[in-house]
Scaffold this motif. Structure first.
Motif, PDB file in Angstrom:
ATOM      1  N   LEU A  89       0.860  -1.187   0.000  1.00 26.65           N
ATOM      2  CA  LEU A  89       0.000   0.000   0.000  1.00 26.65           C
ATOM      3  C   LEU A  89       0.895   1.235   0.000  1.00 26.65           C
ATOM      4  CD1 LEU A  89      -2.726  -1.141   2.568  1.00 26.65           C
ATOM      5  CD2 LEU A  89      -2.853  -1.152   0.073  1.00 26.65           C
ATOM      6  N   THR A 123       0.964   2.033  -6.371  1.00 28.95           N
ATOM      7  CA  THR A 123      -0.121   2.716  -7.069  1.00 28.95           C
ATOM      8  C   THR A 123       0.250   2.977  -8.523  1.00 28.95           C
ATOM      9  OG1 THR A 123      -0.974   3.802  -5.089  1.00 28.95           O
ATOM     10  CG2 THR A 123      -1.435   4.876  -7.185  1.00 28.95           C
ATOM     11  N   ASP A 181      -0.785  -0.792   7.222  1.00 26.38           N
ATOM     12  CA  ASP A 181      -0.925  -1.718   6.097  1.00 26.38           C
ATOM     13  C   ASP A 181      -1.426  -3.080   6.561  1.00 26.38           C
ATOM     14  OD1 ASP A 181       0.232   0.341   4.671  1.00 26.38           O
ATOM     15  OD2 ASP A 181       2.126  -0.693   4.305  1.00 26.38           O
ATOM     16  N   SER A 205      -7.776  -0.261  -3.650  1.00 24.34           N
ATOM     17  CA  SER A 205      -7.108   0.319  -2.477  1.00 24.34           C
ATOM     18  C   SER A 205      -5.936   1.215  -2.853  1.00 24.34           C
ATOM     19  CB  SER A 205      -6.627  -0.798  -1.545  1.00 24.34           C
ATOM     20  OG  SER A 205      -5.521  -1.496  -2.091  1.00 24.34           O
ATOM     21  N   VAL A 206      -5.375   1.043  -4.062  1.00 23.28           N
ATOM     22  CA  VAL A 206      -4.260   1.905  -4.484  1.00 23.28           C
ATOM     23  C   VAL A 206      -4.641   2.788  -5.673  1.00 23.28           C
ATOM     24  CG1 VAL A 206      -2.455   0.383  -3.602  1.00 23.28           C
ATOM     25  CG2 VAL A 206      -3.300   0.052  -5.932  1.00 23.28           C
ATOM     26  N   ALA A 222      -4.288   6.065   0.904  1.00 23.85           N
ATOM     27  CA  ALA A 222      -3.315   5.312   1.690  1.00 23.85           C
ATOM     28  C   ALA A 222      -2.435   6.256   2.508  1.00 23.85           C
ATOM     29  CB  ALA A 222      -2.453   4.442   0.780  1.00 23.85           C
ATOM     30  N   LYS A 237      -1.983   6.390   6.660  1.00 25.43           N
ATOM     31  CA  LYS A 237      -0.707   6.241   7.342  1.00 25.43           C
ATOM     32  C   LYS A 237      -0.330   7.471   8.169  1.00 25.43           C
ATOM     33  CE  LYS A 237       1.029   2.856   4.063  1.00 25.43           C
ATOM     34  NZ  LYS A 237       2.177   2.337   3.307  1.00 25.43           N
TER      35      LYS A 237
END
Length: 233
Positions: free
Chosen positions: A77, A82, A115, A137-138, A144, A148
């Motif tokens: 992630l 990505t 993650d 998700s990316v 993401a 984080k």
């Protein structure tokens, strides 16, 4: 005293993921030096559960089982994953996987405790939707990044935004994200990657005898695939 499997998994995860922001390579060094586990990690793991939750334990495999070449994508992630998944991978899949030349296995690789929670939660989605969800998700790297930047205990708030359309109730999603057996499953895959290909980076692309750590271009990936096809690996 006999230690339960769940306890062993939790202990292993603590040793190997000792830090919310710390890359796992640094975390492993900290564990060797017997550095204390950060308070936020201890607070997070105190919320973990040992419930017997059914989850998808299958590897994502794209393409024909008898394809002449097998490749592995180590999926993380991160912004670099990505870029690879959104910009380069569709053409490579169309040319080599859909064309019957290559089988591609995707292995999730958590870099932080954020993650780990996200990838564990994704394991409670139907297996046939797993790859679609990982791509989703990316799709937007800011999602993401926002996850984080936030506290570890707030990870479900961010992950739920992605999972809510996949039929998993919020309470179940959070339990999956913090389930010892599911976390242990993700950690076991991560360990296989580090032991087999000696990489601590996601994305990494492996085909034949070539290991491309954070591939620099789609051309480099195609060159490695073509070499593997010629070599019959």
């Amino acid at each position: 005293m006999k230690i339960s499997r769940a306890s062993r998994l939790r202990t292993a995860a603590l040793a190997l993921l000792a830090g919310a922001w710390m890359p796992l390579a640094a975390a492993q060094e900290a564990a060797k030096d017997e550095a204390p586990v950060p308070p936020d990690v201890l607070e997070l793991t105190a919320t973990f559960n040992d419930e017997a939750i059914p989850f998808n334990d299958k590897l994502i495999t794209l393409g024909k089982a008898d394809a002449p070449v097998s490749a592995v994508l180590v999926f993380g992630l991160s912004g670099d994953t990505t870029y690879l998944v959104n910009r380069w991978l569709p053409d490579i899949v169309a040319k080599y996987v859909d064309g019957g030349k290559m089988k591609l296995t995707v292995i999730e690789f958590p870099l932080t405790w954020h993650d780990m929670q996200a990838l564990a939660g994704f394991r409670c989605v139907a297996p046939e939707k797993h790859w679609e969800l990982l791509q989703e998700s990316v799709k937007y790297p800011q999602s993401a990044w926002n996850m984080k930047k936030d506290g570890l205990l707030n990870t479900p708030d961010h992950v739920w935004r992605i999972m809510k359309s996949y039929g998993v109730p919020r309470d179940k999603a959070e339990k999956c994200m913090r389930n010892n057996a599911i976390v242990g499953h993700i950690e076991a895959q991560r360990q296989i990657v580090t032991d087999t290909w000696k990489t601590l980076v996601a994305p990494t692309f492996i085909v034949g005898g070539t290991i491309l750590v954070n591939p620099s271009s789609p051309g480099a990936m195609e060159e490695a695939i073509e070499a593997a096809l010629k070599g019959g690996k």
